[in-house]
Design an enzyme around this catalytic site. Sequence first.
Site, short mmCIF file in Angstrom:
data_model
loop_
_atom_site.label_atom_id
_atom_site.label_comp_id
_atom_site.label_asym_id
_atom_site.label_seq_id
_atom_site.Cartn_x
_atom_site.Cartn_y
_atom_site.Cartn_z
CG PHE A 147 -1.98 1.24 1.20
CD1 PHE A 147 -3.06 0.99 0.19
CD2 PHE A 147 -1.53 2.40 1.65
CE1 PHE A 147 -3.80 2.35 0.25
CE2 PHE A 147 -2.36 3.45 1.54
CZ PHE A 147 -3.58 3.50 1.04
CG ASP A 232 5.48 3.67 1.86
OD1 ASP A 232 5.48 4.54 2.94
OD2 ASP A 232 4.47 3.56 1.29
CE LYS A 261 -1.51 6.48 6.97
NZ LYS A 261 -1.00 5.65 5.87
C1 LIG Z 1 -1.21 5.55 4.64
C2 LIG Z 1 0.00 5.19 3.57
C3 LIG Z 1 0.36 6.01 2.38
C4 LIG Z 1 -0.34 7.17 2.02
O1 LIG Z 1 -0.43 8.01 2.60
P1 LIG Z 1 -1.45 9.46 2.57
O2 LIG Z 1 -1.23 10.41 3.36
O3 LIG Z 1 -2.93 8.41 2.72
O4 LIG Z 1 -1.12 9.66 1.12
C5 LIG Z 1 1.39 5.60 1.86
N1 LIG Z 1 2.29 4.42 2.26
C6 LIG Z 1 1.94 3.78 3.38
C7 LIG Z 1 2.75 2.66 3.86
C8 LIG Z 1 0.85 4.09 4.00
O5 LIG Z 1 0.53 3.37 4.97
#
Ligand SMILES: *Cc1c(COP(=O)(O)O)cnc(C)c1O
Length: 402
Positions: A147, A232, A261
Amino acid sequence: MNPTPDATATPDHIAVSDRWAAHNYHPLPIVLTHAEGAWATGQDGRRYLDFVAGYSALNFGHRHPEIVAAAKDQLDRLTLTGRSFHNDQFGLFCRELAELTGTETVLPANTGAEAVESAVKVARKWAYQVKGVPDGAAEIIVAGANFHGRTTTMVSISTDRTARNEFGPFTPGFTVVPFGDIDALRAAVNPNTAAILLEPIQGEAGVVVPAKGYLADVRQLCDDTGTLFLADEVQCGLARTGTTLALDHEGVRADLYALGKSLGGGLMPVSAVVGRADVLGALKPGEHGSTFGGNPLACAVGRAVVRLLATGEFQERSRELGTYLHSRLGELEGVTEVRGRGLWAGVQIAEGRTTGVNVSEALAGRGLLCKENQGHLRVAPPLVITREEIDFGVDAIADVLG
Ligand SMILES: *Cc1c(COP(=O)(O)O)cnc(C)c1O
């Protein structure tokens, strides 16, 4: 004449959003109006312990006083300049975040998806400029069940049908291999590979931790083949797993990290790519940017977050209370597996356990906010939670599954 709405009547917020908002979410029928620390309060005055924490956006709890104070102070001085001018928060934010993460350079953005997108763009540019990949031929390898956000490119690399369906055509230049499979990764790397992009622990997939040694092997593979390692850490980073970065558990360094986040302290979107100066140095003025990225309000909030993380207190809480959380969840009946690290757990529910009940609604009925998704619960309380509060939450889960 239109009837004047009664300004004193309490609006039915659920009905209003049903009527006026796009239906791209299916929220629980709870209207939250206040929150503090690990607790949120509904419109009806009911209190709920938060076991979701905005999917790690609320690592420091709701309205952490130091973050709120930093924001209020900045609101009274300067909020937005655009990057055409300097401001007195931006440089310090970059320095402090780089020092915290042991990196050299910071590229600010707003959302997580945008940070990962930016890392992908930089990796491609680096591949053309430094690695000598023919123009337009750069490839990036990603993991199945990833994700990385909801933009067109991020859903292009998703393996989730619901996330992709009818959103094509998709961005080319990506190869998907199974998460945790180093042989598949080795087989996929070729001279045009710019980067390998991974979540060190896959959050949305259900808090999936790869086998010990996998991430070190990825690092080695990248070193051997001149490939960038993009981590990520939007969800797993910044103390969630008990270390500042999730890769720290393996003693592994990425070339670029996407953060987001909780970098916004639960107040606003703040994200960044942090990493090697020579890689981020592939960007020249005008080639990339963001209107809101690096704005002084975001930087003041981000600096407060970095200050909190610099004490190590939240990492330690996550480690210690995480051990307790995992041991308690592991004893539950109706649970087949508990995955994760620190105050972060993917709780796999035995098949048949939940037939006919909406687990999330039942948990809310017991005063716990916790989302069930495809047979698992993702438990991610704010890192300010106490042992007694963990007991309250786990008891509620035991009740519902029992
Ligand atoms: C939440 C998330 C994203 C995307 O972040 P947004 O602020 O919603 O665009 C990307 N990578 C990971 C691993 C995430 O958990």
